[in-house]
Enzyme design. Structure first.
Site, PDB file in Angstrom:
ATOM      1  N   GLY A  42       0.848  -1.191   0.000  1.00  0.00           N
ATOM      2  CA  GLY A  42       0.000   0.000   0.000  1.00  0.00           C
ATOM      3  C   GLY A  42       0.881   1.237   0.000  1.00  0.00           C
ATOM      4  N   GLY A  44      -0.591   4.585   0.244  1.00  0.00           N
ATOM      5  CA  GLY A  44      -1.363   5.766   0.619  1.00  0.00           C
ATOM      6  C   GLY A  44      -0.627   6.540   1.693  1.00  0.00           C
ATOM      7  N   LEU A  45      -1.381   7.308   2.472  1.00  0.00           N
ATOM      8  CA  LEU A  45      -0.716   8.117   3.492  1.00  0.00           C
ATOM      9  C   LEU A  45       0.074   7.252   4.450  1.00  0.00           C
ATOM     10  CD1 LEU A  45      -3.325  10.864   4.394  1.00  0.00           C
ATOM     11  CD2 LEU A  45      -1.237  11.068   3.079  1.00  0.00           C
ATOM     12  N   ALA A  46      -0.504   6.147   4.899  1.00  0.00           N
ATOM     13  CA  ALA A  46       0.194   5.311   5.874  1.00  0.00           C
ATOM     14  C   ALA A  46       1.359   4.568   5.208  1.00  0.00           C
ATOM     15  CB  ALA A  46      -0.781   4.330   6.523  1.00  0.00           C
ATOM     16  N   GLY A  47       1.071   3.844   4.138  1.00  0.00           N
ATOM     17  CA  GLY A  47       2.101   3.030   3.501  1.00  0.00           C
ATOM     18  C   GLY A  47       3.201   3.875   2.877  1.00  0.00           C
ATOM     19  N   HIS A 268     -21.569   8.301   6.018  1.00  0.00           N
ATOM     20  CA  HIS A 268     -21.528   9.763   5.936  1.00  0.00           C
ATOM     21  C   HIS A 268     -22.887  10.279   5.465  1.00  0.00           C
ATOM     22  CE1 HIS A 268     -20.131  13.743   5.004  1.00  0.00           C
ATOM     23  NE2 HIS A 268     -18.958  13.456   5.519  1.00  0.00           N
ATOM     24  N   SER A 286     -19.166  17.776   1.002  1.00  0.00           N
ATOM     25  CA  SER A 286     -18.653  18.148   2.323  1.00  0.00           C
ATOM     26  C   SER A 286     -19.778  18.397   3.308  1.00  0.00           C
ATOM     27  CB  SER A 286     -17.792  19.402   2.218  1.00  0.00           C
ATOM     28  OG  SER A 286     -17.498  19.863   3.505  1.00  0.00           O
ATOM     29  N   ARG A 332     -22.995  12.898  12.584  1.00  0.00           N
ATOM     30  CA  ARG A 332     -23.088  12.083  11.368  1.00  0.00           C
ATOM     31  C   ARG A 332     -24.004  10.880  11.510  1.00  0.00           C
ATOM     32  NH1 ARG A 332     -16.879  11.577   8.994  1.00  0.00           N
ATOM     33  NH2 ARG A 332     -16.709  13.746   8.359  1.00  0.00           N
ATOM     34  N   HIS A 403     -18.432   5.280   4.030  1.00  0.00           N
ATOM     35  CA  HIS A 403     -17.378   6.252   3.806  1.00  0.00           C
ATOM     36  C   HIS A 403     -16.039   5.798   4.371  1.00  0.00           C
ATOM     37  CE1 HIS A 403     -15.416  10.084   3.699  1.00  0.00           C
ATOM     38  NE2 HIS A 403     -15.414  10.205   4.998  1.00  0.00           N
TER      39      HIS A 403
END
Lengths: 641, 251, 215
Positions: A42, A44-47, A268, A286, A332, A403
């Site tokens: 992965g 993404g932000l983490a990987g 969401h 949003s 939410r 979401h």
């Protein structure tokens, strides 16, 4: 069960745990780091942030993503922002407050120590991203701007227009690119992980398929890090990207990693409703729209008049009616459920009756169209692009959509699963958001795990592993590889008549209905009966054209849907077992007289970690409970009246 | 609605490709272009044929995965926007719609409508970053950045890396893509120390990859789904000239 | 390099037009202008050489650029539409080639005086200067010559609608606020050049300008 269900939370006061951990954690010397290989699945932000940071530290990193470039991971689609306890606005924010808001928002179903650590490193994330050149919004004085977000009374959210996720991801993609150029990270785009390989009970490699050529490959390493995101697409329709899937985490689960709280999913409230059978994904609008929009449905069932023909007295502004003090700004989960109730009651609007109005007429009268255009112009444009309707002249139609998923593979304080060597970060793990995630904290968690937590906790495992890496000639690799090949041949061999997507759609509808915004025991039992039926038909009737030795998207999807068809059962089992309501998990049997979620802290203040049972077949999974201990905070009922 | 599709079919980069005709009937005007292709594919699969390969992911115009040339325009007729943000109501009933992949030599062909755009990644790897070690960053507010610079940097940083600029350019030039990253980082103080080498290295890799040259036709900015302005190309040219001069003078 | 050499040539196009327009001021003006140019002697040859080098370099770099650009897309689109790229910007090589052919003819015609032998028979004027004035008038009395001239000027105009603003971009002298102005003034400029040059053969053909001596 492999390993233990020990959370390994350091002792000592809450605010000293992480610093004392870092002071005493084991280290790997630079000379030894060169000898250690780490696989990160992965980007993404983490990987991406983990791969870049580990590469920078001197490990040999291999990073895999199914997209054609690491820059396309789904983190890119996050809009709103990222939280940090900087207190730049001088409004009384602090690490403790961010910690408290996150625990409370998660309805007291997450670990105190993990969440506190998250709040603690949040500030470093902002520093790091600014240094990377992330163009956060700024004030005229040149300092960073903030905005407020749901679930908090302070302005702590940093943002880059409506593209915060994109900018943060590009920051970490660029850091990753730097390491790729430096040769410390080897990138494998268009490559999907199809199994994890355990040698003597430790995760020591993975089996992958090159999506362009179909080549199956075994990769050995000293540790494996999964950063493969959430499983929201089990519902078929969600705001997730088309490719987002559960395969990596589910395959790890089948190999013995525990899957925790799979029933925690976030719905969401403000998405564009489904417009027909053809729909492939849902688009989020949003939440800020609810600041000026009023939510309503007609009083009468099956009222098909166009909205302007429905007089004021025949409209039901149900959020304002039911929650007079919060009104349209109810949280939410509550607004999502109310919309569902209205539609279940036959008062929904638009195609299929699955939608409610979000009306800006009052706001336009009060503030003028110019102001509304300034505030929400781009959202109104997106809405018009998708629906072809002009929301300045007629109310928007919105409906809730899946979401984010809070559940994931169980990990300890080191972010390591019960399988030694198998680390799980970002949305793929279960750790920080409890039963409900607050806005702007997904980006925070992904980057915290990748930049600042895993690089400190991974050596705790790796320090004892020098020289223990097997080669891909080990029989376990052969076994796993053969398994992968057989599964591919089996899928192609069915040669039935139905497309993969048609099964996915069928599964999604069932889950949305029985394990969606509101759940009950009868519905969940029904789903548990029907899922194996669909799965059976899948393996008899699916048609996967082409071969395994080429670019074959039907095959990719077939593998993912086959995993969803098993995972869905796990999710419903968890939802049935958790006989309480909490956060995103609402059991209709458990609600206060006025319809609020009713927690049962005596019996359920614990994480449910499920162990795969069965050998080849699928048996009911085995439940392990990790009790959640609240040493600092007191358990309290949420109220939004 | 009903349409007649002419779709580029080609098994591999080595194989010969051609346009094939497919009907797309009973399509709701609210269907997105990619969903229409999903529908055609479902019917192809059920009829025992191979589906059309095309890539997409987020389907909301931000990930940059989809890369279709529709009726001769990158991402189709609805600019600005990615192909996934294009809806069938934009077309006329009965219209013939031609669908081809993004074509440029550095975009290695994979299958049907799928190309490999890792050449763009390699341009970024050549210098499109700030060398900031994790955890070593100074306090975020220690260097104020004028709002107009931050805003302008954001305009450049909005690039989604889809490659439409190169696909649409008569010369298959990737200048808009490269200029967006160079400008984004040149506009911020954090990007300043590596400014000279960044632009020289990125441009040289861009050329090595085989992209064409910019002849200022501005077709790129017309099809860019992120509305990146071609004035960033002028900025790139300026940065490049200054950097070359600085190198020559031994700076 | 295309932009830099183009810029030099653009300078020549302006200067040459200003020189030629002196035809409207009568034979004395333009003949003395031509005489002054000749009086420059070695300097004139230097300027000519410089222009020639620029022309060659402009063409050389364009050819290289075009080859690169063609290589960058080996497989053409079956269908291609342009949203913004103008005809002029996409066919610079074509307009450039025609203009080049014209320049060669033009030099042969007036400078080397080989295309039309009659012009070589023109006598010097009263002040012993070349009668450039009459040469131009007789040259343009030929309708075919004038037509080719007008066509070449039209293509030069197209070339310049793109080129006269484009070099700002290539040399990095452009920014977001300037772009639309540059494009507009580039077009206005190109049309002015066209009108300026074309006014001469038109004036000759309409009989507004008469030769100073018979052939």
């Amino acid at each position: 069960m492999i390993g233990t269900l020990e959370s390994r939370i350091p002792s000592g006061p809450l605010d000293k745990k992480w610093s004392s951990y870092k002071d005493h954690a084991r280290l790997v010397s630079p000379a030894n780091r060169r000898k250690l290989d780490v696989i990160v699945v992965g980007s993404g932000l983490a990987g991406g942030s983990a791969a870049a940071t580990l590469g920078e530290q001197g490990y040999n990193v291999k990073c895999f993503c199914f997209q054609d470039s690491p820059r396309r991971a789904h983190s890119i689609a996050a809009q709103g922002g990222i939280n940090a306890a900087k207190n730049y606005q001088n409004d009384g924010d602090s690490v403790f407050r961010l910690f408290y808001d996150t625990i409370k928002g998660g309805d007291f179903r997450s670990r105190e120590a993990n969440v506190y650590r998250l709040a603690e490193v949040s500030n470093s994330i902002i520093d790091q991203c600014v240094e990377q050149g992330v163009p956060f919004a700024r004030e005229y004085g040149g300092l960073l701007a903030n905005r407020s977000f749901g679930g908090a009374q302070v302005s702590r959210t940093f943002y880059a227009r409506g593209q915060t996720g994109q900018q943060l991801l590009l920051g970490c993609y660029q850091a990753l690119c730097r390491q790729i150029a430096a040769g410390t990270v080897k990138m494998f785009p268009h490559t999907e992980m199809l199994d994890v390989v355990l040698v003597d009970g430790h995760a020591k490699g993975i089996i992958t398929r090159n999506l362009e050529t179909g080549d199956i490959h075994a990769h050995a390493s000293d540790a494996v890090v999964l950063a493969t995101g959430g499983y929201g697409n089990v519902f078929y329709l969600s705001t997730n990207a088309r490719g987002s899937n559960v395969t990596a985490t589910y395959r790890a689960y089948r190999k013995g990693a525990l899957f925790a709280n799979p029933c925690y999913t976030q719905i969401h409230p403000t998405c564009i409703p489904v417009s027909g059978q053809h729909q492939s994904k849902l688009t989020l609008m949003s939440e800020s729209l609810r600041n000026d929009g009023r939510v309503w449905v007609p009083n009468k069932q099956g009222d098909t008049r166009s909205p302007e023909q429905i007089p004021e007295e025949e409209r039901d502004y149900y959020l304002e009616r039911k929650y007079p003090s919060f009104g349209n700004l109810a949280p939410r989960d509550i607004s999502s459920r109310s919309a569902k109730e209205a539609c279940d009651d036959g008062r929904g609007v638009g195609p299929g009756g699955r939608g409610v109005f979000l009306d800006f007429a009052d706001a336009i009268n009060r503030l003028g169209e110019t102001t509304i255009r300034e505030r929400y112009g781009n959202l109104f444009d997106i809405y018009e692009k998708i629906t072809g309707e002009d929301a300045y002249n007629r109310p928007m139609r919105i409906y809730p959509a899946v979401h984010y998923t809070m559940g994931g593979l169980w990990v300890d304080y080191n972010l390591m699963s019960n399988v030694p060597g198998l680390h799980v970060i970002g949305e793929a793990n279960f750790s920080d958001h409890g039963a409900n995630r607050l806005g702007a904290s997904a980006l925070m968690q992904g980057l915290a795990d990748g930049y600042f937590v895993l690089p400190y906790t991974l050596p705790t495992y790796l320090a004892g592993q020098i020289g223990k890496r097997p080669t891909v000639d080990h029989p376990e690799f052969h076994k796993a590889e053969t398994g992968v090949r057989e599964r591919i041949s089996k899928m192609i061999g069915v040669n039935g008549t139905r497309s993969v997507d048609s099964f996915h759609r069928e599964l999604g509808l069932l889950l949305w209905d029985k394990c969606g915004m509101a759940r009950n025991a009868a519905g969940l039992r029904e789903a548990l009966r029907k899922i194996p039926e669909i799965r059976g038909r899948f393996w008899r009737e699916v048609r996967v054209p082409g071969s395994g030795e080429e670019f074959n998207q039907s095959l990719e999807r077939a593998g993912r849907v086959a995993d969803y068809l098993e995972f869905a059962e796990l999710m419903c089992t968890d939802a049935l077992e958790r006989d309480e309501s909490c956060g995103g998990h609402f059991r209709e049997e458990h609600q206060t007289p006025d319809g609020e979620a009713l927690r049962d802290d005596v019996n359920f203040a614990s994480a449910f970690a499920w162990e795969f049972q069965g050998n080849g077949t699928i048996a009911p999974p085995k439940l392990h409970r990790e009790p959640l201990e609240f040493e600092t905070l007191e358990l309290a009922q949420r109220s939004y009246k | 609605m009903n349409f007649k599709l002419r779709v580029w079919r080609q098994k591999t980069g080595a194989a010969k490709g051609k346009l094939a005709d497919y009907p797309a009937n009973d399509v709701s005007p609210d269907t997105s272009f990619l969903e229409m292709l999903d529908l055609v594919n479902d019917r192809l699969i059920e009829g025992g044929e191979e589906p059309i390969a095309f890539e997409s992911d987020c389907r909301e115009g931000i990930c940059g995965t989809c890369c279709l040339t529709i009726n001769g325009e990158a991402h189709g007729p609805d600019h600005p926007g990615a192909a996934c943000q294009l809806y069938m109501r934009r077309f006329k009933e009965g219209e013939t719609i031609t669908v081809e992949p993004f074509r440029a030599k550095p975009f290695r062909f994979v299958k049907d409508l799928v190309v490999n755009r890792s050449a763009l990644d390699r341009i970024v790897q050549a210098g499109g970053f700030v060398s900031a070690r994790s955890g070593s960053a100074p306090e975020a507010n220690s260097i104020p950045v004028p709002k107009q610079n931050a805003d302008r940097a954001m305009e450049a940083a909005a690039c989604i890396g889809c490659g439409a600029c190169a696909a649409a350019c008569p010369n298959a030039s990737a200048m808009l893509f490269t200029s967006a990253k160079v400008s984004h980082l040149a506009l911020l103080p954090q990007g300043d120390p590596e400014r000279t080498n960044r632009v020289l290295n990125m441009v040289s890799v861009m050329d090595e990859e085989g992209f064409g040259n910019c002849t200022n036709t501005y077709e790129c900015e017309a099809v860019c789904p992120a509305e990146i302005s071609a004035s960033f190309i002028a900025k790139l040219n300026r940065e490049y000239a200054v950097a070359t001069l600085r190198k020559k003078l031994g700076g | 390099m295309v932009a830099v050499t183009g810029l030099v040539l653009l300078g020549f196009v302006i200067g040459h037009l200003l020189g030629n327009l002196q035809i409207f001021l009568g034979p004395d003006w333009i003949n003395s202008y031509a005489e002054h140019l000749r009086d420059l002697g070695p300097l004139l040859w230097f300027v000519r050489a410089f222009l020639l080098v620029n022309v060659v370099a402009h063409i050389y770099y364009t050819i290289r650029l075009t080859i690169d650009n063609r290589r960058a897309r080996p497989n053409a689109y079956a269908q291609k539409d342009y949203v913004k790229a103008s005809f002029a910007s996409r066919y610079m090589w074509l307009s450039g080639l025609v203009v080049l052919a014209f320049i060669i003819y033009h030099l042969a015609h007036f400078t080397l005086v080989v295309a039309d032998p009659r012009l070589a028979t023109l006598k010097l004027d009263a002040l012993q200067r070349h009668d450039v004035y009459s040469m131009m008038v007789y040259g343009f009395r030929n309708v075919i010559v004038s037509a080719f001239y007008v066509l070449a000027m039209f293509l030069l105009m197209l070339h310049l609608t793109h080129g006269a603003s484009s070099f700002f971009q290539s040399l990095g002298w452009n920014d977001k606020t300037m772009t639309p102005h540059l494009a507009r003034w580039g077009r206005v400029f190109a049309w002015l050049i066209f009108i300026g040059y074309v006014s001469i053969p038109l004036a000759v053909l309409l009989g507004l300008v008469q030769p100073a001596q018979p052939l």
